[in-house]
Every structure is written in C-alpha cells, then in structure tokens.
Motif scaffolding. Structure first.
Motif, PDB file in Angstrom:
ATOM      1  N   SER A  10       0.838  -1.197   0.000  1.00  0.00           N
ATOM      2  CA  SER A  10       0.000   0.000   0.000  1.00  0.00           C
ATOM      3  C   SER A  10       0.874   1.248   0.000  1.00  0.00           C
ATOM      4  CB  SER A  10      -0.916   0.010   1.224  1.00  0.00           C
ATOM      5  OG  SER A  10      -0.177   0.045   2.425  1.00  0.00           O
ATOM      6  N   ASP A  38      -1.044  -1.212  -4.129  1.00  0.00           N
ATOM      7  CA  ASP A  38      -2.368  -0.687  -3.817  1.00  0.00           C
ATOM      8  C   ASP A  38      -2.213   0.819  -3.616  1.00  0.00           C
ATOM      9  OD1 ASP A  38      -4.886  -0.071  -2.883  1.00  0.00           O
ATOM     10  OD2 ASP A  38      -4.566  -0.950  -0.898  1.00  0.00           O
ATOM     11  N   ALA A 100      -1.597   3.988   4.091  1.00  0.00           N
ATOM     12  CA  ALA A 100      -0.531   3.523   3.215  1.00  0.00           C
ATOM     13  C   ALA A 100       0.740   3.263   4.027  1.00  0.00           C
ATOM     14  CB  ALA A 100      -0.253   4.556   2.128  1.00  0.00           C
TER      15      ALA A 100
END
Length: 397
Positions: A10, A38, A100
């Motif tokens: 992420s 992601d 993230a």
C-alpha cells in the motif's frame, strides 16, 4: 521486492502530478503496477486533468487537489469511478494519514510539511523528496519519524547516493560527505550575465528534467543550499562535515569520505527513477528500464570548486547551519517568496539571494522551534518581511 509474496504494497504519493510523482508512477508501472501496489491516495495541485487520469489508471482510493477551487472539476473528472475526491490543505493531511505503508513525499515547498509530518507520525515509511521537511523543521521531523517507527529514505539523487554509500555501523568513521552539484545552466556565467536572465533561460537545466521550482533552484544553487541543511539532519552530521563540489556531468551523485581515506560514491545516469526505485523497494534493488552508464563514451568526469560569490545561496546555507534554530525555515520561506517574484518578473535573478540574506539577518537570532507552530510562525514572518523588501525594491525602481 513488491509483489513477490503476492501481497500488494500500500502506497500514497503526495505530489503525484509533479516530476517526482510522475516518475514514481512510471517506476510503479515498471514493477507490476496495480498487481503489485495498492494506491491509497494521490495528491496534486492545479493539474486536475492529470491527477484524475493518474487516479483512474492506478485505481487510487482517494484523489486530492490542494486548491479548493479545483474540487468540482476533480469530482466531475472522477464521477462514476468510485474514487473519492477531496480538496484543500486539511484534505492533504487526511490523505497522508490514510493507511498507506509507504508514502512518497513530493509536494514542493512548505505546503508539504504538514501532510508529511502526519504520515511520519503514524509510522509510514517516508520516501522524502520534499526538502522543506528537513530544512524548515529538521529536528521536529526526524523526531516524528523516530517516534512513529517508520523509515526515512531520501529520494533526492544526492542524498540517495549518500544513503547508498553509507556502510552499516560505520557512522563513526564518516569523515565527510560530498554533495555534487551540476552547476546548472549558469556554471560558467559571470554575475553580470546572470543579472539579466529570464525565467525561460533559468529553467533550462543541462542534465535533469525537473519542475520549474527545482530547475530554477538548481540554476541559483538554492537547491544545493537546501540539500546541505537536509544532509545535516538526514545523516546526523556536523556542518563542517558537509562539502559541495561542482560536477557538470551529474554522473557521480554524491560521495562519502571515511577516516581511512576511502571515498565511496554512487554513480548513474541522470534519472530520478533510480533513486525512486531504490526508495520504493529498499533494501532490495529493482530491475528498472533506465539508461546504463557507458564509461568508454563518458570518457571523463570533471570537478570544480563552487563559487560562493556568484552563487551566494551556498554561503547562506552555511550561515543557517551555524545559527541553527529556525534559520533554515527563514531562508527557505524568503527564497520561496523571492522565487515567485522572479517568476512574475518583479525582481531579477540575483535578487533572490539578496532578499533571503536580508530576511535572515533581520530574524537572527531567533528562538528554536519546539513545536511545529513555531516553524509556521517563523515561516510566515519571513514571508512577510520578504514581501515588504520586494515591494520596496519595486517602488525604488
């Protein structure tokens, strides 16, 4: 390596529409794109069309424009995609606070300070391309990274080179670091010649493809001045351990000198994607489609001592390092205001350093920052003083 275990990493990119952000997305595409990563959040400023296109292509969850006036355009551009649109400074901080694990901090200027601090405080790994985090709030930012528990990985080519050349557990043996500078487009120009340059001339960097702010900062060597202050905080150095040398080819990106006389250097073609890729996959090295060095064609590497008379920004950086406190924030803020005035045709190229120096002198000594609000206050005062100086110069012209 990202994607190797089948788990998508992420990431968020703060400043995805600038040159660093665009190159980061290129690296992500080379390393597997949405299969490997992601994309949590992408942020930009005025280029809403590009921001929306990036968000759609990489399947970002959130897209944020810093300019609230661009919110409607961004929302319409993302209609039907399921991507959340947001706008404004607080929205940038909220995007940086999203979950993230790796964050590219590439917002130019002090606008990137609060979002990057938010990401650091929650423990994200920070790929740092925003100079102002360390220049304006170095002690506070480094503390936030340590408290958060994430890693701080430099993305500037020079600091990445130092990072790669530092041997594990050998900090005690570091004698000096040498930051290389291309010298920019005015490396051989006299001060008299530089007095009349235009924005178009100043932004034409001989080696690198960069945004307007960084390109002109390279021409004035204010970028290198900021990098000197960054290096002090990144690598826990004394000011006298930091050297600058002009290296026109931009092949050696920087060097570390050790107490045994050894000097380790990182070399590569002038391409930001190398440092970005290393930061993204650290401690692994990714396979990237970038130019390979051909030493036979290269033939020679040149070095010159920097001229602090023609490029006084380097001298101002040493002054800021010696004084400490918020002098880095003051220098940076004054230069940003002067940069805007130069781009608007209100002052000449050489006046940028003059204005920064005048503001630094007026605000020294200044109490050290204990909280981030202290930095913002010093920044605001420096901007106000710089604006007054510019207005005074215009009236006298």
């Amino acid at each position: 390596m990202a994607g190797g275990s089948g788990v998508r990493r992420s990431i968020s990119i703060l400043g995805s529409t600038g040159s660093i952000g665009v190159n980061t997305l290129d690296v992500i595409a080379q390393l597997g794109g949405t299969d490997a990563f992601d994309l949590v959040a992408l942020t930009g400023n005025s280029n809403v069309e590009l921001l929306a296109r990036q968000a759609r292509e990489f399947g970002a969850r959130i897209a944020v424009t810093a300019d609230e006036e661009n919110y409607t355009a961004l929302k319409e551009a993302l209609a039907g995609t399921g991507i959340e649109a947001a706008a404004g400074r607080q929205a940038l901080v909220e995007a940086a606070s999203a979950d993230a694990g790796w964050v590219m901090a590439a917002i130019v200027g002090t606008a990137g300070l609060a979002p990057t601090l938010a990401a650091a405080a929650r423990g994200a790994d920070i790929a740092l391309a925003n100079k102002e985090c360390l220049v304006s709030a170095g002690d506070l930012f480094v503390h936030a990274v340590k408290e958060g528990g994430g890693r701080l990985i430099p993305v500037d080519s020079e600091h990445s080179a130092i990072f790669q050349s530092l041997e594990d557990d050998q900090h005690h043996a570091v004698e000096r670091i040498v930051l290389t500078a291309s010298g920019g487009p005015f490396r051989t120009w006299s001060r008299e010649q530089m007095a009349d340059v235009t924005v178009e001339i100043a932004k034409a960097h001989p080696n690198w493809s960069m945004g307007l702010k960084i390109s002109i900062g390279s021409a004035s060597m204010f970028n290198k001045a900021l990098e000197m202050i960054e290096a002090k905080h990144l690598f826990d150095l004394n000011p006298e351990q930091i050297e600058v040398i002009v290296h026109p080819q931009s092949i050696i990106h920087s060097m570390v000198g050790y107490t045994d006389g050894s000097v380790l250097a990182q070399l590569g073609a002038p391409d930001m994607r190398t440092a970005i890729g290393y930061a993204l996959t650290y401690p692994d090295r990714p396979k990237l489609n970038v130019e390979r060095l051909d030493f036979v064609k290269l033939a020679r590497l040149d070095f010159e001592a920097p001229d602090e008379v023609r490029f006084p920004a380097l001298r101002l950086a040493r002054t800021a390092l010696a004084r400490g406190g918020v002098q880095g924030a003051v220098m940076n803020a004054a230069e940003e205001v002067a940069f805007d005035a130069f781009c608007a045709g209100r002052i000449g190229f050489l006046a940028m350093a003059d204005i920064a120096e005048e503001v630094m002198e007026a605000m020294a000594p200044h109490p050290a920052a204990t909280i981030i609000e202290d930095v913002f206050e010093a920044d605001a005062e420096a901007r106000r003083r710089a604006a007054e100086i510019i207005a005074r110069k215009e009236m006298a012209a």
